[in-house]
Structures are given as C-alpha cells and as structure tokens.
Scaffold this motif. Structure first.
Motif, PDB file in Angstrom:
ATOM      1  N   UNK A 236       0.829  -1.207   0.000  1.00  0.00           N
ATOM      2  CA  UNK A 236       0.000   0.000   0.000  1.00  0.00           C
ATOM      3  C   UNK A 236       0.867   1.263   0.000  1.00  0.00           C
ATOM      4  N   UNK A 237       0.446   2.253  -0.765  1.00  0.00           N
ATOM      5  CA  UNK A 237       1.192   3.519  -0.798  1.00  0.00           C
ATOM      6  C   UNK A 237       0.241   4.684  -0.969  1.00  0.00           C
ATOM      7  N   UNK A 238       0.642   5.839  -0.431  1.00  0.00           N
ATOM      8  CA  UNK A 238      -0.071   7.075  -0.724  1.00  0.00           C
ATOM      9  C   UNK A 238       0.948   8.128  -1.170  1.00  0.00           C
ATOM     10  N   UNK A 239       0.422   9.151  -1.822  1.00  0.00           N
ATOM     11  CA  UNK A 239       1.271  10.256  -2.257  1.00  0.00           C
ATOM     12  C   UNK A 239       0.984  11.450  -1.358  1.00  0.00           C
ATOM     13  N   UNK A 240       2.036  12.021  -0.788  1.00  0.00           N
ATOM     14  CA  UNK A 240       1.892  13.201   0.059  1.00  0.00           C
ATOM     15  C   UNK A 240       2.486  14.405  -0.650  1.00  0.00           C
ATOM     16  N   UNK A 241       1.644  15.384  -0.910  1.00  0.00           N
ATOM     17  CA  UNK A 241       2.128  16.594  -1.581  1.00  0.00           C
ATOM     18  C   UNK A 241       2.522  17.618  -0.527  1.00  0.00           C
ATOM     19  N   UNK A 242       3.784  17.975  -0.516  1.00  0.00           N
ATOM     20  CA  UNK A 242       4.298  18.930   0.463  1.00  0.00           C
ATOM     21  C   UNK A 242       4.525  20.286  -0.212  1.00  0.00           C
ATOM     22  N   UNK A 243       4.882  21.273   0.592  1.00  0.00           N
ATOM     23  CA  UNK A 243       5.146  22.622   0.087  1.00  0.00           C
ATOM     24  C   UNK A 243       3.949  23.205  -0.663  1.00  0.00           C
ATOM     25  N   UNK A 244       2.747  22.743  -0.287  1.00  0.00           N
ATOM     26  CA  UNK A 244       1.536  23.280  -0.918  1.00  0.00           C
ATOM     27  C   UNK A 244       1.326  24.733  -0.499  1.00  0.00           C
ATOM     28  N   UNK A 245       1.952  25.123   0.614  1.00  0.00           N
ATOM     29  CA  UNK A 245       1.823  26.496   1.117  1.00  0.00           C
ATOM     30  C   UNK A 245       2.845  27.429   0.453  1.00  0.00           C
ATOM     31  N   UNK A 246       3.670  26.894  -0.419  1.00  0.00           N
ATOM     32  CA  UNK A 246       4.757  27.700  -0.996  1.00  0.00           C
ATOM     33  C   UNK A 246       4.358  28.278  -2.354  1.00  0.00           C
ATOM     34  N   UNK A 247       4.960  29.422  -2.712  1.00  0.00           N
ATOM     35  CA  UNK A 247       4.661  30.012  -4.015  1.00  0.00           C
ATOM     36  C   UNK A 247       5.020  29.026  -5.136  1.00  0.00           C
TER      37      UNK A 247
END
Ligand SMILES: Nc1nc2c(ncn2[C@@H]2O[C@H](COP(=O)(O)OP(=O)(O)O)[C@@H](O)[C@H]2O)c(=O)[nH]1
Ligand SMILES: [Mg+2]
Length: 186
Positions: free
Chosen positions: A117-128
C-alpha cells in the motif's frame, strides 16, 4: 509485539526527514551529513543513509519509520528498506515540477520490487508556485479518474496534525488491504 514498517520516500527536500522527526516518539536517528556532491548546492545537509524513528500505535503495535536516502541514486539501502516495508508514502514537493520525473522514477523503482500500500503526500503546498494536485498526479503518470490510483494527501511535514492525518489515510489502506503480515518481535 507487532511491528509495522513505513518507508518515507521522496525527492530531495520534499520533507522526508521532517516527516520522520515530526512523527517519531524517540529521538530520530538521522544520518544527515554535510553533502559533498551537487546536492550541497541545494541545501546544506542531505540524508546519505536514512532517517529512523518510532511511534507506538497501540499496546502491541509499533510503527517504525524509515526516511529513504536523499540522493538520486538507488543503492542497496533502498532495496533493503523497501523489501522489508509494509507500506510507504511518497513525498513530492508541489512547487518543484523539475523533480516530478525523479518522483516518478522512485515509484517505478519501488513498484518493480514490491506491491505494498502507498499514498502520495504533496508537500510545500503552502509555498509560491505550488501546482494543483491534479496536475502533479498527471505528471507522475496517473489517470486522475482511475479508481485504483493511490490516494493523494496534502501534507505539511512540520505540522504533526497534518502528518497524523496522512498516517490515518495510509493505515486505512493497509488495514483495508487483504493480506498484511506484520513482523513479530519478542
Ligand atoms: N513551507 C514548507 N516547508 C516544508 C514543507 N515540507 C518540508 N519543508 C521544509 O523543507 C526543508 C527540507 O525538508 P527535509 O525534511 O530536510 O527534506 P528531505 O530532503 O526530504 O529529508 C525543511 O526546511 C522543511 O522544514 C512544507 O510542506 N511547507
Ligand atoms: Mg532528509
């Protein structure tokens, strides 16, 4: 005691070490060293081996966290980590489209070796400059309407609540999976 091993994979600077540090209840064993190659231009330290942390999930269950090496090359350490993992999260910095290809290579590398099982985590969504999740998924080679594609979560690795939310999504996937065999330790 049962042990679940979670691998935190992703591109350089995506937030892997931060994720492990935020979640771990023990002091994280990190092997960050001053980088001597081209990654040193990017940030002063990069993970040459791995980050290790641990979290108690219940009276009989430990979660072991392994942040993968930061460099682009895949070595024996990668193999070792992934062959022993029960699940993984792939962290991708949403504001770095130049890294999406590498993220895609990581997914291929892992899925050629194990089906977990895997998920994708999107980081830096708060960044320009952060791209929308749909756009990132397409760049990672997924059909956004495919019911079998991995779940995607927005995540800020510096925020414990955000990291715990991602963990819940991943654990739901693991529990929902048919045949999860956890390791027993005395
Ligand atoms: N603003 C912001 N900073 C983040 C986010 N995720 C990680 N960072 C920062 O990005 C830097 C690199 O994170 P690090 O955990 O060392 O990345 P690694 O190379 O994947 O281990 C650190 O300064 C983190 O605090 C995020 O979602 N938002
Ligand atoms: Mg790191």
């Amino acid at each position: 005691m049962k042990t679940m091993r979670l691998v935190v994979a992703g591109t350089v600077g995506a937030g892997k070490s931060t994720f492990v540090r935020t979640l771990s209840e023990i002091e994280v064993v990190d092997t960050d060293r001053t980088a001597t190659d081209e990654t040193s231009l990017f940030k002063p330290e990069t993970t040459v081996a791995l980050d290790y942390g641990r979290l108690v999930l219940g009276p009989n269950m430990d979660l072991h966290l392994y942040g993968t090496p930061g460099q682009a090359r895949f070595d024996f350490m990668w193999d070792l980590l992934i062959q022993n993992a029960h699940c993984y999260i792939l962290l991708v910095a949403a504001n770095r489209p130049n890294d999406f290809n590498h993220a895609r290579e990581i997914i291929s590398f892992i899925s050629e070796r194990v089906q977990i099982p895997m998920i994708i985590g999107l980081t830096h969504m708060d960044c320009p400059g952060a791209l929308m999740s749909e756009e990132i998924l397409i760049n990672l080679g997924y059909d956004i309407h495919d019911k079998n594609r991995p779940p995607v979560v927005d995540i800020n690795p510096n925020d414990r609540t955000s990291v715990l939310e991602a963990l819940v999504v991943l654990m739901a996937l693991v529990i929902g999976g048919s045949d999860v065999r956890l390791s027993h330790t005395p």
